[in-house]
Design a protein around this motif. Structure first.
Motif, mmCIF file in Angstrom:
data_model
loop_
_atom_site.group_PDB
_atom_site.id
_atom_site.type_symbol
_atom_site.label_atom_id
_atom_site.label_comp_id
_atom_site.label_asym_id
_atom_site.label_seq_id
_atom_site.Cartn_x
_atom_site.Cartn_y
_atom_site.Cartn_z
ATOM 1 N N GLY A 148 0.828 -1.198 0.000
ATOM 2 C CA GLY A 148 0.000 0.000 0.000
ATOM 3 C C GLY A 148 0.860 1.244 0.000
ATOM 4 N N SER A 149 0.231 2.373 0.254
ATOM 5 C CA SER A 149 0.962 3.632 0.249
ATOM 6 C C SER A 149 1.734 3.785 1.553
ATOM 7 N N PRO A 150 2.948 4.271 1.461
ATOM 8 C CA PRO A 150 3.741 4.428 2.683
ATOM 9 C C PRO A 150 3.202 5.572 3.532
ATOM 10 N N GLN A 151 2.949 5.282 4.784
ATOM 11 C CA GLN A 151 2.471 6.288 5.716
ATOM 12 C C GLN A 151 3.334 6.234 6.961
ATOM 13 N N GLN A 152 3.740 7.372 7.416
ATOM 14 C CA GLN A 152 4.530 7.417 8.627
ATOM 15 C C GLN A 152 3.597 7.651 9.797
ATOM 16 N N ALA A 153 3.756 6.839 10.806
ATOM 17 C CA ALA A 153 2.952 7.004 12.006
ATOM 18 C C ALA A 153 3.591 8.097 12.858
ATOM 19 N N VAL A 154 2.856 9.179 13.033
ATOM 20 C CA VAL A 154 3.365 10.287 13.818
ATOM 21 C C VAL A 154 2.548 10.362 15.094
ATOM 22 N N ALA A 155 3.232 10.224 16.196
ATOM 23 C CA ALA A 155 2.567 10.334 17.489
ATOM 24 C C ALA A 155 2.752 11.764 17.980
ATOM 25 N N ASP A 156 1.746 12.581 17.772
ATOM 26 C CA ASP A 156 1.811 13.971 18.188
ATOM 27 C C ASP A 156 1.069 14.109 19.505
ATOM 28 N N ARG A 157 1.842 14.119 20.562
ATOM 29 C CA ARG A 157 1.247 14.256 21.882
ATOM 30 C C ARG A 157 1.669 15.603 22.442
ATOM 31 N N GLY A 158 0.698 16.380 22.863
ATOM 32 C CA GLY A 158 1.001 17.656 23.493
ATOM 33 C C GLY A 158 1.630 17.407 24.854
ATOM 34 N N SER A 159 2.618 18.170 25.185
ATOM 35 C CA SER A 159 3.278 17.968 26.461
ATOM 36 C C SER A 159 2.680 18.884 27.522
ATOM 37 N N PHE A 160 2.943 18.563 28.748
ATOM 38 C CA PHE A 160 2.449 19.333 29.874
ATOM 39 C C PHE A 160 3.053 20.734 29.868
ATOM 40 N N GLY A 161 4.293 20.848 29.452
ATOM 41 C CA GLY A 161 4.966 22.144 29.397
ATOM 42 C C GLY A 161 4.274 23.114 28.445
ATOM 43 N N TRP A 162 3.851 22.616 27.286
ATOM 44 C CA TRP A 162 3.147 23.477 26.326
ATOM 45 C C TRP A 162 1.792 23.906 26.876
ATOM 46 N N ALA A 163 1.148 23.049 27.637
ATOM 47 C CA ALA A 163 -0.137 23.406 28.241
ATOM 48 C C ALA A 163 0.049 24.515 29.272
ATOM 49 N N ILE A 164 1.078 24.415 30.092
ATOM 50 C CA ILE A 164 1.361 25.447 31.095
ATOM 51 C C ILE A 164 1.709 26.769 30.409
ATOM 52 N N LEU A 165 2.539 26.702 29.368
ATOM 53 C CA LEU A 165 2.914 27.908 28.637
ATOM 54 C C LEU A 165 1.687 28.583 28.023
ATOM 55 N N GLY A 166 0.818 27.810 27.415
ATOM 56 C CA GLY A 166 -0.400 28.365 26.841
ATOM 57 C C GLY A 166 -1.304 28.990 27.885
ATOM 58 N N PHE A 167 -1.381 28.363 29.048
ATOM 59 C CA PHE A 167 -2.196 28.908 30.134
ATOM 60 C C PHE A 167 -1.659 30.259 30.591
ATOM 61 N N PHE A 168 -0.340 30.351 30.782
ATOM 62 C CA PHE A 168 0.233 31.604 31.264
ATOM 63 C C PHE A 168 0.184 32.709 30.221
ATOM 64 N N ILE A 169 0.316 32.375 28.956
ATOM 65 C CA ILE A 169 0.179 33.394 27.913
ATOM 66 C C ILE A 169 -1.242 33.947 27.919
ATOM 67 N N LEU A 170 -2.220 33.070 28.055
ATOM 68 C CA LEU A 170 -3.611 33.511 28.139
ATOM 69 C C LEU A 170 -3.835 34.356 29.382
ATOM 70 N N LEU A 171 -3.284 33.945 30.505
ATOM 71 C CA LEU A 171 -3.445 34.663 31.764
ATOM 72 C C LEU A 171 -2.806 36.044 31.684
#
Length: 61
Positions: free
Chosen positions: A27-50
């Motif tokens: 079949g067609s080649p597909q790369q499995a990409v596991a894109d998991r958001g990290s806790f650090g990015w969540a904290i950074l996003g929270f503080f930017i919003l705050l």
């Protein structure tokens, strides 16, 4: 034309590589990409919003 993922040999229509014996993906080649958001990015996003909310409240007229 397909190539072996293990050794790079050109493949015609085979289920295994004739050079190294590795199984060939069909079949067609597909790369499995596991894109998991990290806790650090969540904290950074929270503080930017705050900070944005605090600045909005402080600077509004």
């Amino acid at each position: 034309m397909n190539f072996c993922q293990n050794c790079g040999t050109k493949l015609a229509n085979a289920s295994t590589c004739p050079n190294c014996g590795a199984p060939v993906a069909t079949g067609s080649p597909q790369q499995a990409v596991a894109d998991r958001g990290s806790f650090g990015w969540a904290i950074l996003g929270f503080f930017i919003l705050l900070v944005g909310l605090i600045l909005f409240l402080a600077w509004r007229k």
